[in-house]
Design an enzyme around this catalytic site. Structure first.
Site, PDB file in Angstrom:
ATOM      1  N   ASP A 251      39.005  -3.452 -14.933  1.00  0.00           N
ATOM      2  CA  ASP A 251      39.638  -3.915 -16.253  1.00  0.00           C
ATOM      3  C   ASP A 251      40.266  -5.246 -16.179  1.00  0.00           C
ATOM      4  OD1 ASP A 251      38.809  -1.256 -17.504  1.00  0.00           O
ATOM      5  OD2 ASP A 251      40.351  -0.561 -15.964  1.00  0.00           O
TER       6      ASP A 251
ATOM      7  N   GLU B  51      38.129   6.575  -7.326  1.00  0.00           N
ATOM      8  CA  GLU B  51      37.831   5.056  -6.921  1.00  0.00           C
ATOM      9  C   GLU B  51      38.410   4.520  -6.027  1.00  0.00           C
ATOM     10  OE1 GLU B  51      36.256   3.760 -11.421  1.00  0.00           O
ATOM     11  OE2 GLU B  51      38.307   3.382 -11.168  1.00  0.00           O
TER      12      GLU B  51
END
EC number: 5.3.1.6
Length: 220
Positions: free
Chosen positions: A83, A102
């Protein structure tokens, strides 16, 4: 071509025959997985570990062979999005809600390649809200302790209901008014809070960043 697609497809070229690969989650990783599906169809032999149920479903649809992380000592490579990313390759991840898996997959990999478009490159982390995965039990107490570190928090919702992660936890999104000057310190302080499972700060994990720009691919 979309900048995310350019970065995602280019990253797939780093995957070689016989590799064990971590497959990221999100709109940029989607293009890497699509490209890998095409290469598998053409004869590429890999084994992959997905970082979310969403990615698992996509990989199965493309006939990419999947394995469990429990069955291997390490992965050769993980390709995932972010992000936000700064010049020191520090990241904010978790906008899609898969930050815990992740991070587990990334930390089990010899190499982590991050793929982003140029809009995700920042001078300092923290404009994008920092996701923090917390357990549901006594979540308000945990949220209050997170707020004591100087941030504004929002419990993540989906379709007007509490967002639940693949691990049956909740996510609190945090805005720090002065951004995040020292991500490693903040990560440590957050992890000291009982009830915090993991943070979306990925520090000292990224080997390489592939950035899709209007002028082509840039590597960091």
């Amino acid at each position: 071509m979309d900048l995310k697609q350019i970065a995602g497809e280019y990253a797939a070229t780093f995957v070689k025959d016989g590799m064990k690969v971590g497959l990221g989650t999100g709109s940029t990783a989607y293009w890497t997985i699509q490209k890998l599906g095409q290469r598998v169809k053409e004869g590429l032999s890999i084994q992959a570990v997905p970082t979310s149920k969403e990615t698992e479903a996509l990989a199965q649809q493309l006939n990419i062979p999947l394995i469990s992380l429990n069955d291997v000592q390490s992965l050769d490579l993980t390709i995932d999005g972010a992000d936000e990313i700064d010049s020191n390759l520090q990241l904010i991840k978790g906008g899609g809600g898969a930050l815990l898996r992740e991070k587990i997959v990334a930390s089990s990999s010899k190499e982590l390649i991050i793929i982003v478009d140029e809009s995700k490159v920042v001078t300092r982390l923290g404009t994008f809200p920092l996701p923090i995965e917390i357990i549901p039990f006594a979540w308000k107490q945990t949220e209050s302790k997170i707020q004591s570190l100087g941030c504004q928090t929002t419990l993540r919702l989906k379709n007007n209901e509490t967002f639940i992660t693949d691990n049956n936890n909740m996510i609190v999104d945090c805005i720090f008014p002065n951004h995040i000057p020292t991500p490693s310190d903040l990560h440590k302080r957050l992890k000291m809070i009982t009830g915090v499972v993991e943070t979306g700060l990925f520090v000292n994990m990224t080997s390489k960043a592939i950035i899709g720009t209007k002028n082509g691919i840039q590597e960091l």
